[in-house]
Structures are given as C-alpha cells and as structure tokens.
Design an enzyme around this catalytic site. Structure first.
Site, PDB file in Angstrom:
ATOM      1  N   GLU A 172       1.525  -2.122  12.909  1.00  0.00           N
ATOM      2  CA  GLU A 172       1.266  -3.522  12.903  1.00  0.00           C
ATOM      3  C   GLU A 172       1.879  -4.072  14.536  1.00  0.00           C
ATOM      4  OE1 GLU A 172       4.151  -4.589   9.711  1.00  0.00           O
ATOM      5  OE2 GLU A 172       2.650  -3.912   8.052  1.00  0.00           O
ATOM      6  N   LYS A 177       4.055   0.667  16.101  1.00  0.00           N
ATOM      7  CA  LYS A 177       5.331   0.812  15.241  1.00  0.00           C
ATOM      8  C   LYS A 177       4.987   1.999  14.418  1.00  0.00           C
ATOM      9  CE  LYS A 177       7.121  -2.515  11.727  1.00  0.00           C
ATOM     10  NZ  LYS A 177       6.808  -3.537  10.660  1.00  0.00           N
ATOM     11  N   GLN A 178       4.000   2.376  14.089  1.00  0.00           N
ATOM     12  CA  GLN A 178       3.857   3.795  13.063  1.00  0.00           C
ATOM     13  C   GLN A 178       2.663   4.322  13.419  1.00  0.00           C
ATOM     14  OE1 GLN A 178       3.968   0.795   9.756  1.00  0.00           O
ATOM     15  NE2 GLN A 178       2.783   2.420   8.848  1.00  0.00           N
ATOM     16  N   TRP A 197       0.844  -1.344  -0.024  1.00  0.00           N
ATOM     17  CA  TRP A 197      -0.070   0.068  -0.197  1.00  0.00           C
ATOM     18  C   TRP A 197       0.811   1.115  -0.042  1.00  0.00           C
ATOM     19  CZ3 TRP A 197      -1.310   2.986   4.786  1.00  0.00           C
ATOM     20  CH2 TRP A 197      -0.217   2.633   5.744  1.00  0.00           C
ATOM     21  N   ASP A 198       2.251   1.139   0.214  1.00  0.00           N
ATOM     22  CA  ASP A 198       3.017   2.334   0.519  1.00  0.00           C
ATOM     23  C   ASP A 198       3.199   3.230  -0.834  1.00  0.00           C
ATOM     24  OD1 ASP A 198       3.705   0.040   1.767  1.00  0.00           O
ATOM     25  OD2 ASP A 198       5.864   0.703   2.303  1.00  0.00           O
TER      26      ASP A 198
END
Lengths: 825, 825
Positions: free
Chosen positions: B508, B620-621, B379-380
């Site tokens: 994640e 994580k993000q 998806w990045d």
C-alpha cells in the site's frame, strides 16, 4: 432557455442589448442561473439576483469575499498530512429584502399578474434595475421600480431603492424592508438541490450542521438596524448596518424593530393613485479577522452617515464614472455582433464584480455571486483572470498577487507537511490553509506554485513593477523554485533528466502521475524565471538584492541549481505519434470512447468511479494544450497542431476551463471554426448555463477566459518573457475586433480587421509591441497591414455542438507524422 | 516487555510453557496488548483478557463475529462510487465482570497487595485461568481463582468461574456479577487512545457518535439476567443471557436486578476462613440479521437451560476433547525450542479462536479479540489463514469460502458500480458492501478477487471437494475471471499483451499503478484456473456442468477468452536489473533511503503524506515477493533471488504481513539467517507487540503466517496446481520440525530433521506427495533422506533487527546479473 448553436439564449425573454443583460419576462424555471447572472457585486460584497420580495429563489445569497467559517474536516479514512481545516464562505445576513403589500396582498412574482416586467443589469451604470406593473388580485395596477447597486467606489456599501406608484386608485401600501440571517435560519442557503440530479456534487458547498453566526449585538433606531456577529469557529467578525429613507407625499407610519437574526423597517402608507412612494435602503457591511463585532458596527454607522451626508445619487454617479474608466481600459468591441458583444461585456463586467475591491483578498472561483466551491480561491485566478487584470487594471492584478504573498507563511508550512522545502500553495483555500479534502485532484496539483509564479512574472514584465518584485514578489518566486528543486530528482533515462513524480496536472481525469507535461513545462519556467529575476534584481538594485538574499538565505549555488533543474527538466515526447504525452505513461492507457458514452453519463465525474476514469485516455480539461498556450515558445507550430489534434477528441470539456484553451489553440493552429465554436461554448457558460451549474455562482475563471479567447485567441497576443507579440486571426464572420492593452503604464488600443491591425496609443508613453514578430513602436496611430493568416483547417476533428462544449463524435485521431508544411513555422 | 533478538519476551514475567501463555506478575504497562494476548474466543464469540474486576483496561471488549452497526460514510469530498455504508463491529454487553469485595474493600489489581499472581491461557484446555492471593488493606489474605472459557463446541456459550477463599480469618465477602452495555455507556470501548501517540491511526475503529444498541427487553429472575437489543441502523439483533450458581458452605444472600444496559447478581456472603465460595457464571449470546431480539433471548434461555442440565464440567471436558482433535491435526512441534514452541502454539491457538465457529461469517482481521479494522474481513483470510485451515481443518476453510460465495451478489453489484462485468469483492466489509473509505489503498486492490479464487482452488485441489466447486465455488471463479477479462485490455507494447491498469497491489505504499506484477500474476492464474476448472467440471459431471453453464450463462468462447487473456498477461520484467518491477513504472521512482529515515518516523504512513510515500521506491509489505511465493512455479530460482535481493532492502515491514513472506522467500532463495529473523519478527508480532498495536486485537493473518513460515518456509511446502511438493530447509539451530498435512481426507505427519524427512500416514488412505520433486507414496512411514539444501547465503543483505522486522541499513542493492549457479535450478 432555448438554445441554438449561434446564440443559445432565448431572445424573446433575453433581448439583445450591448450594454445590458435584460430579462423581459419572469420565470421560475431557471432561478438558480438567473440569480447568478443578475448578481451585483464589487469583489468584496456580492448579492445574488434574488427578487426584492425575497420569496422564490434557488438560493438567497449575500457574500463577502473571504468571510468564512471553519470546520474540522472529517476524512472517512484519515492519513498523515490530509487537510484539516474546512473553510466555507458564509451567507451573511440578507439585506436585499423589500417586501411589498397592496391591500395587504403581497407581491409574489411567481403568482403575480404582471402587466409588464423587465429586469436588467447595466454594465455601464453598474445597477440592477427592475420595472414592473402588477395587477393586484383586487384589480389595481401598481407600478413597481427598484434598483440595487453594490458600489465600486465605496467598498462596504450597497444601495437599494423601491418606488411604488398606484396607477388606478388608492390603497393601503406596506413596504417591509428586512434584514435576515439566512445562514442560520430555516431558510438557509441551499434549501433546494435543484440542478444536478445526482445525489452529490463535489463542486457545491456543504451545509453547516450547527449555528455559524453568533449574534453579538442588535440595535434598531433612527431608521436604522445594526447587527454584529462573530463566526463560531473562525471567529471572524461582521457588522451589518441598514439605513432607510422614504420620500412620498402620502401619509405613512414607519415601524422599526430588530431582534437577533431578524430586523425590519415597515412603512405603512395610505397611498393615493399617482403619488409615488420611494424607499431607499442603504446598506453597509464590514468584516474582520480580529476587530470586535461592535467596532465593525461602528464602522457601518460611519459608512451610513457618510451616505446620508452626500446622498445616494452621488454614489450612483461615482459608480458610472468608475465603470467609464473600467470600460476605457477593458472593453472589447465586436461591432456588428450584438449578441456576442452583449455576452462579452457581461463576462468582462463579471470580472470587475469579482475583483474590483477584492483587495487584500483573493478572487474566489465564484467571485461573490455564490457559494460554489465554498468560496475558495484556486489557481484559476492566476491563469484565467490575472492576464486580463494585468493588461487592463494592473492594480487589481497586484492586489491578487499580494494576497498570495501574504499566504506565503502558510504555504511554507504546507510544504513542510508534504516533506518539501520552500513553499507549496494550497490547492483550495480561503485562509491560506489547504482545504482540499481529496488530494489526488487537489493537493497533488503542485502546478499551482508555477501558476502563481507565472502570473507574477507576467505582471512584473508587463507593468515593470520591479519595486513589488524586489520587496515581496521575489519571495514567492524563490520559495516556489525551491519547492520544485526539492520535489524533482535526477534520473538517467536516456540522458540525465530532472523528473517530477506523483503530481496531478490541470486535467483532473488523470491523477498522481509522473512528469505531467504541463507541470514540468511550468516548473521549468518557474525555476528559470526565479534565476533570471533574481539575477536581474541583483543588477538592478544591489542593495535590494542584498536584503532579499539575506531574507531568503539565497546564494549563487542555489540559483545555479535551479538553472540546472530547468535545463534538465524531463519533457515527455512520443516520437512515434509525434506528440507530447500528457505524462510519462498517459499513452499506455486505453482510449475512452466518448462516442459510445451516453449523454446522460456526462459529466463523467458524476457517473464513473475515479479509478475507472483515471484508467483511460480521457481529459476533463485541456492539459497539454494549456502548456502549448502558456509556454508557447517551447513548442513548434507542428507540435502544437499534432498535440491539439490528438487531445481534442478525447477532451470532454467537463470543466468550463477547457473550452477557453481549446479555442485559443484551435485558433493558433488553424482550426478557426472550432476556435469559434469553443469561443461560444466559453462565452455562454453562465448566460446559457451550459454546464448546468450556473446556479452555484459565476464561473469567474471562464469570464476571464472570454477575454483570453478574444485577445490571446483571435487577437493572437502572446507575451513570453515579457515580449508582447500579436499574431491576429480575426474570425471571418467578424468585421472588427477592438481591444485595449495596458503596457508599462501606457494604454494601446488595437483595432483588428481582416487586412489590418491599427494600434493607437491612448494614454502614456510610446511602447513597442510586435506584430507577427515584427517590432512596432506605438506612438499615435500605426496601421499594420496583415497578410493571409496561414492555412485554414476545417472540419478535420469533426464539428463541435455548441451547447455541450464537446464534439458528438469522440473518435480517435492518430496524429501521425506532422505536416512538413507546418514544421517550425 | 523487554526484548532480545532471540526471545523478545521478558521471561521473568512471561515464563516459558509450551502449552500455555503465562503471566506471573500483574502490570498496567501493557494492558492493551495483554488483553489481546489473553483473549478467549471461538470464532463466533470473543472476550478480551480484561480482569474479572472490570476496572483498569485499555478496552473492555466482547465481540461477536459479524455483529455490526452501520453508518453512512461521509466523505470529506464525495465522488461517484465511493463506499457509502460504514460497518463497525459492536462491543456487545460485557458479561465478564465479577467484582470482589472483602470487608467492603474492592479487589483492584492495579493497587492490590498481591502475594501471588498467575494468569495463563491453556492451549490444550482452552481456558483462561487466574490465581492470586490478595492481602486486603485490613491485612487478610484471600485466595482468588477464576476461569473464563468460550466454548468451541457450544458456539453461543461462555463459562466463567470465581472461587474465593479467605485464608486468614472471617470477613463479609461480596461477589458482584454484572452485565454492562459498554458500547453505549460512558465507559465505551476506546476511552483511551493509548498506543499510537499520533493523532490518528487509520487502523483503529472509530467511535460512534450516538447510541448503537437499542434495548428491546430486559429481565431478571431465576438467578438469570436476560437482555435483548437491536442495532439502531443495521437492525441486527442480539440476545444476552447470564445464569449463576453459587457453591459454598458459607451463608449468603443473593440479590438480582436488571435495568437497561446494566444487570447484576450480587452475592453477599458471610465468609469464614477456609470455606470456599465458588460462583459460576454461564453466558449465552445469540445474534441475527432478521430474528426479533426477544426470540434470541429465548434461544439464550435454551442454551442456559442446557448447561444447567448437563453441568459446566461437561463443557470443559468437551473443550479439551475439541482441542485434542485440533492439535492432532494442526500442531507444529519444534523440540528443544520451548520459547518458539510456546509462541507457535499461541499463534495456532489464535487461529482456532478466530475461526473455529465463524461458520457463516468470515474471519475478521482481528478475529473476535478487538475492534481493530472495525471488525472487517479482508483478503488476509484467504491468503494467510486459509492455507492453514485447508491443510489442517478443511471444514473451516470451506465455511470461509462459502461466506465469500454468499457475498457474491454484493460483489456483482460492486463490479457494476466500478463499470465492470462479473464480481468485484469489497476490499473491506462485514455485510458484503464495500466499506473502504480510501479507494487508493482499498477498492483499487482488485487483486482480492484473485486471492479468493486462489484460496478456493487451493482448497478444492487439496481436499478434492469437487461437490462444493461444482455447486457454488465455480460461481466465484467464473465471476472473478469475468471481472479480470473485462478490466484488462490488449495493447501492443512489444508484442500484444493483456494489461491491467489503475490497480493497487498488496503493497500500500505504491497505489493505483499499471500492471502490478502481483495482480497480473494472480489474475493470470485466476483466468487460467477458471478455464481449467470449468473444463474439468464439464468432464467430471456433464449434468452439473450443464446446470452451471446455464446458471452462469457460460459458453466456450468466453472460456477461450479467459485463456487468451491469461496467456497474454503482461508480466513486467526489467532486463537491465534482471528483476520484476513491482509495476510498469515502479523502477522509475526515487529509492527511499530507509537508512536516513529516523526511527521515530516509522511506520511511514503515520509520518508522511501518501503523495510523498507513493513517489518513492519503498514498500509497506512484500508485493513481488508475495507473487514469488504464491505463484512460485512462474519464476525461476534466479529470478526469485534477484527479486528478493532488490526488494528486501526497500521493504519497511510497516505491515505485519510482510515478515511472513520475506521469511518464506528468504528461506527459499537461501538467506536462512534472514528467514529465521523474519520468522521471529512474525512469530512475536502480538506476543511482543512488535508493531505497537496489539492492543487493537490479534493480527490473525500473522498467526496464519506463522504456520506458513514453518510449513511453507522451513518445511518448503508448495502446492502449485494441487501438486504437493516439499523442499525442506530446516534451520540449523533446530533439531526437528514436525507438522501435519490433511490431504484429500488423509493426515500425513512430517518429521523433518537435518538429514531426513519422515512422512507418516496418521489417518486415511495412502496419498502421494513429492519431496524435492520426487513423488513419494505415503502409506505407513516413509523416510526420505535429504541431501544438502543448496548454497547458504549469509549477511548479504545486512542484518535484520528482530524487534522492528526490518534491517537497520536500508541501503540499496543493485541486483545485477543473476548468479549463473542458481539459474533455473
């Protein structure tokens, strides 16, 4: 096998016999299941019910408890802490083979013209017997009788016989006794993938890509074949020895040979009509983690020498005596119900075959009857099998608990990998290392710690074996309590509660959740029991306590921490529905409409992605209901009924473990018909292959569950905190139910009829039990009159079709406000 | 590389140059990262920055976008619907090698006595250049200059040159130009496992156990080497052709040879001092899914012939012209900040190298610079790269979206496997099939559907490309909306809401949750946009609409269903904290104390079992913050600030994608210093190897994110529903920020200073943009005066050390009641 709701076995082929499982005609239709059902074993050594001729089979299998190969687990996507070492039970060299040739024509059951055929396994004699009359292609009739027995008294010993008599005329007869390493041959275990249809089945063992058994020594002579092997990776060692005798008045020539992986003793007999030929094959297996294979071969020689000295007949007699004692302790009688009686005894006999000589090993999910679940040990033993052993054969329960004690260092290491204090027992293992390659339904089942502690306390409380608790058992209790105290955390959510997040309960159709009710209730018990027992041991044996406190670095503050955590444990409850959610958020999900799920999409796990299944309110197996059973004193009768009524319609029973608990709780809350239906669904799991995977081995937990359904369910036994109470609920169709309980070294027989419970002290000192909460001292024979057993609920949840263990109508029931008449009864 | 907060590069070794990345001395310390940073590519073909001599390297890599091998994924424990087909980008034959020998002594950088050395990649010329003077063991100085270029204009072409001049005296010189199949050689990619220390890293590609490239043809002649290959499993085909010319006044002998996997052109030159030798190596690669390898070899011949005809100089000129146009559209200027300027241009140049000629392929996570993430598309691209392409090079954005359109049939099949209607795009893939072997952080990220739809709508709204939407794009929009409408369900929880359960958001470190805020907000947008665009297309083109309604079996009722689901979407909000929980139950968990986590236990994923990480409030993000950015018009300023203040301290930044969003939202809510720190953390991800894995390839999403931090963060660009608004926040330390936007075919340049924003129409028709919500028609040059940009929040969340992208003090902040002064500004 044709099935009916009342009796799912084809009685033409499997006639009823209360002490034997009998097959009266041969069929290749259900080789896998029948090999499992006719397997013989003693908890150490097991042989599947493959025919002597070694041909048609689902899987030729011979297994030794704990004898396994290891392999590196390759995760398709690796992460920290994932299980590293795969462990798979090895199919050890097959010594069952006794091939027969008449006029050089082989006996092959699938093609043979059989004038008569009967195969049976005798629960009192502990022997598998086959008798047949074969009309050879040349038209000669040959009587062939064979026996196979794995000794309960000599752990390493199996004895097989074959008797051949020509009925019509003379002919050359050849009997070829073989030893075959099938694990590494072309003919390895699982050549066929018969049962499941789908491309995979996570419940089956995987094959090995390369050689497993490295041949160390091979020798033939003196009518014997001796082989030594070492597993390539696990380095476990194995010795196999086979000895032969022949008794016949016919002239014969023996020919002995052996090479790696293949040995044989061939008798060429010039047989005359009416002159019998009897070949006896004595087999010894020894295994070890460290002893060289050659030394194990020597041990085999000693075992075989002893049998030569004493004769095989003695071992058959000892087998019988051992089983006499077993049945005296363990039998459950249901007079007037011969089909049920037969199935019950077959199930109980399987527990003996799975556990009798397991000794320093655990009891694998499939015993020693198959490689299903790769020969691993699970929590099933503690929850489904240990209660039976505790109340009938406590020495075996102690062995199984000691096995866990020996695993404690591995469990401590595993806890550290999972960033926890204390010990975390592996979800599935042979050697003590976690082997679950799917953590969501494996490692996440932290409840295994509490299950082991539960079984431990139950054993100690029922037997009074404080010595074991003080010296070893308490270490388990303390280290598991430490894990829980560290795993949970305090949180203000309408009062300060102790919460356990990110775990999976027994139901594997919902994973990695917060405050799974079963886990929390069991963890609470684990924490409280650890505190209670440690305090009790301190009073009992100040010196012993000092030693354990030192060994475990234990102080009062920590004990109090456990008690606070237990007291504060979060127990999810939904005021609106009046039920216990399976976890904090279970009731948020959509309800899976089982009624709309096609039958060919069951079990769900083989037809839906885990993400899909997890998203719904649907159960693989009882979860809250399991808590209602194991921790029944923590719930009111009204709660139990409401919970049962909510969860039962969304429970698929895709696990064989489900029907057991559903039967027990159905009986407790008053759904007697359902209790009986679930009882049948559990009773015939393997005999009628209700889950289509009996081929992989006996569902040992389910066999223990049969006893649980009888004694806990219909007998109404509960033993919270060591207080044995009987609240019987005899099925109306049964005239009587008799079972035995071993309590603190005494044996009590319970004879239950519709209006009375007769308790008889069979051995030992008088003991006190409770009947419907009234204390009864049992010395001699006591008759307790039983009043009516409460409301009899019928049909409210629909009817359960026997063969699937689940209802056709999966529609939801809203539990609503509990029936006030049931409030806290 | 030594690092400081302001500039983490060692400027002695990497001097600042605004248009080049320059390395002024050779080192083997950071081979992996430097090979990545000096890689050349055009989105189709990529070559890592390995030295010409082909010796010391972390990984010799040459990659072609989408050229992959497949392999069966073996799950350690299988389940229904798990990904079956692994896909890994192939290391195609290495044509970079040009070995040099003087007096038969090889030039080996690691050992060589280098009098001077400079390597640089020129962002305007698109050429990698190396110049060095080598003092040979015999004491002779040799000037060696080489170039390497992968053409932006000729997709299949690369050109390399090596010029050698003896400075001191005569000597025999050998230049050996090679073609090597390293994928299947001993020297295969990833011979070393340099960077990570830990035994595994899920972010790296796995090696293959057996041969990948099957040699179909090998030919040498006419100064050329031609090779054809076919992948053993995927059956993709490859042609490689190499052509040579030499220009020198020295006498020389050429020797050409080729065998499978290895070809070489060796020039033996009797070199005289001062007489240069120039070898030019022209390389062509062609790949296909269906065309025979021999035909691809023919295509290579045609490419090489064309270069022979036109000369290589023409291609260098075209390269320059292409880049002139690229920078005219894409450049972002920060005058007075040369270190930042250099790094920004390197990042933007990487996007060109990753996407320029990707064409019918997607843009892999590592572009064509490494095999990290196995060459997969994620998806990045849609979220981090497409905005840049949409506003600067919309043709490339269109190509990337068409790539997803071509994947739609696979996505429809995948949805069916997951029991859903519509289409579910694979989490990671090359060929369209799901390749994520860990569903919790892969397949469960259903949000990818909404991300693709988001990028699609943004592209169409910014460019007005309704033709694409009508003919192809709308199919994506409809099929993804269908998936959401089917996945979610209505539930009464304080009002009837539409709920999405069992999914994973961008973060994640928390997986498989209910109502992930990001997912729900994006799904809501997906559903509403599908309805809006379908309605709009109906008005725009009744015929086109009729065709699509027929093609997609679409009716008004379904459109209304989407609108209801969008309107009813559950958006978790915690009244108590005044923040949006990341999911329904995120706030139930314990807060991970990052301050107590040792630095050597970062990133968490390499040191803690997923079960442990998932149990805690730790990210994580950015997840909620990502929603605040992408769907900013759905949140108030006060909510944004409260959410940022809550989540920022528990965000590890273990993903490179995190700093980008943290910088943008920090800038929006007023934490300018943090915005700048996160900007640096994102800017230098690869150049300073801040995540210790630049060796695996360029973090392409992060390079796109650099543009996003500049234009969305400091430039304040938002474009909700196609309405372009600029709310600039120029960092105080910068004098100016200039960027370009392509809007509906026109190009607008924005020059931002502290007190004004100057908008200039560079090409095309006048367009309207908004500045701080005031419409501004841009035709010619417009100067917009800027008032103060609101409260400047400082230090409130602690300071962020640049190199790790996270704060040292991970302590919690209770968001509390929002500041009323910020309410709904």
């Amino acid at each position: 096998m044709s099935r009916s709701a009342a009796d799912p076995l084809d009685r033409h082929r499997f006639p009823i016999d209360e002490w034997r499982l009998v097959e009266s005609s041969y069929s290749t239709d259900d080789l896998g299941a029948s090999e499992t059902c006719f397997a013989v074993g003693n908890g150490y050594l097991g042989m599947r019910g493959n025919p002597e001729e070694g041909r048609e089979s689902y899987a030729h299998g011979t297994f030794i408890n704990g004898f396994h190969e290891t392999w590196p687990i390759h995760h398709a996507e690796e992460a920290y802490g994932f299980a590293q070492t795969g462990q798979t039970i090895v199919n050890v060299p097959d010594t069952k083979v006794l091939k027969l040739y008449v006029d050089d024509e082989p006996l092959l059951l699938a093609d043979a013209d059989l004038e008569s055929y009967e195969r049976s396994i005798d629960f009192a004699a502990g022997v598998l017997t086959r008798d047949l009359v074969w009309r050879t292609p040349a038209g000669k009739r040959v009587k062939v009788s064979s026996t196979r027995m794995v000794s309960f008294t000599e752990r390493h010993l199996a004895i097989m016989t074959m008797e051949v008599t020509l009925l019509d005329g003379d002919a050359p007869v050849v009997i070829s006794s073989q030893v075959l390493n099938r694990q590494d041959g072309k003919d390895e275990y699982h050549v066929k993938d018969a049962a499941m249809g789908s491309g995979f089945d996570p419940r089956k063992a995987q094959g090995f890509a390369s050689r497993v058994l490295d041949p160390i020594s091979t020798w033939a002579g003196d009518d014997r074949i001796l082989m030594g092997y070492r597993c390539m990776n696990s380095e476990m060692t194995l010795g196999v020895g086979v000895d032969h005798t022949i008794v016949t008045d016919n002239p014969y020539v023996p020919m002995l040979s052996a090479e790696n992986d293949y040995g044989k003793m061939v008798y060429r007999v010039d047989a005359r009509a009416g002159q019998s030929i009897v070949v006896t094959k004595t087999v010894a297996y020894h295994t070890s983690k460290g002893v060289p294979a050659r030394e194990l071969v020597d041990r085999c020689v000693r075992t075989l020498d002893r049998v030569r000295r004493h004769g095989t007949e003695l071992h058959h007699e000892e087998q019988k005596l051992w089983l006499d004692e077993f049945w005296a302790n363990a039998d459950v009688e249901i007079p007037g119900q011969p089909a049920v009686q037969q199935a019950v005894r077959w199930n109980l006999f399987q527990i003996a075959q799975a556990s009798a000589r397991a000794e320093q090993n655990g009891i694998p999910a499939k015993g020693v009857t198959g490689s299903g679940y790769e020969g691993h040990y699970f929590w099933d033993t503690e929850i489904y099998v240990l209660p039976f052993l505790t109340y009938t054969l406590p020495v075996m329960a102690r062995n199984a608990l000691r096995f866990r004690y020996q695993m404690l260092p591995s469990a401590q290491r595993r806890a550290a990998v999972l960033s926890q204090r204390g010990a975390l027992f592996p979800w599935r293992t042979i050697n003590g290392e976690e082997a679950s390659a799917y953590y969501a339904a494996g490692t996440a089942q932290y409840h295994i710690d509490a299950d082991i502690s539960y079984a431990l306390c139950r054993y100690v409380e029922a037997t009074g074996d404080d010595e074991f608790m003080l010296r070893e058992g308490v270490d388990i209790l303390v280290e598991t309590a430490r894990m829980w105290a560290d795993l949970g955390f305090w949180r203000s959510n309408g009062g300060e509660t102790f919460n356990i997040h990110g775990v999976t309960g027994p139901d594997e159709y919902t994973t990695v959740v917060n405050n799974n009710l079963f886990t929390n209730v069991m963890a609470k018990d684990n924490l409280q029991k650890a505190a209670d027992h440690v305090r009790r041991l301190r009073d009992l044996s100040p010196d012993g306590y000092a030693a354990l406190a030192d060994r475990l670095d234990l102080d009062e503050a920590e004990i109090e921490e456990w008690e606070r955590a237990a007291a504060g444990m979060s127990i999810p409850f939904d005021e609106n529905l009046g039920i216990h959610p399976q976890d904090d958020h279970f009731l948020d999900g959509e309800v899976w409409e089982l009624a709309k799920t096609p039958e060919d999409h069951r079990p769900l796990l083989l037809h839906y992605h885990p993400l899909v299944i997890y998203r719904f309110q649907v159960l693989k197996q009882a979860d809250v209901c399991m808590a209602l059973f194991l921790q029944g004193d923590s719930f009111t009768q009204a709660e139990k009924r409401a919970d049962f009524e909510y969860y039962d319609p969304i429970t698929t029973g895709d696990s064989t473990l489900s029907a057991i608990v559903q039967s027990i709780i159905a009986a407790e809350v008053g759904y007697y018909e359902m209790a009986m239906n679930y009882f049948h669904a559990g009773l015939f799991v393997d005999l009628a292959d209700l889950h289509d995977n009996a081929s992989e081995g006996v569902h040992v937990a389910s066999t223990g569950g049969v006893w649980a359904m009888l004694v806990h369910g219909f007998g109404g036994l509960r033993d919270h905190h060591g207080r044995v109470n009987l609240d019987p609920r005899l099925p109306t169709s049964w005239e009587r139910l008799t079972f035995r309980l071993n309590l603190a070294g005494s044996r009590v027989r319970a004879d239950l009829t519709s209006d009375e419970l007769v308790l008889t002290l069979e051995t030992g000192d008088p003991v006190t039990v409770r009947v419907r909460d009234e204390p009864v001292e049992v010395s001699g024979t006591i008759i307790v009159a039983l009043a009516d057993q409460g409301p009899r609920l019928q049909g409210a949840l629909g009817t359960l079709p026997l063969i699937s263990g689940r209802r056709e109508d999966g529609s939801m029931i809203t539990a609503g406000v509990p029936d006030p008449s049931l409030q806290d009864s």
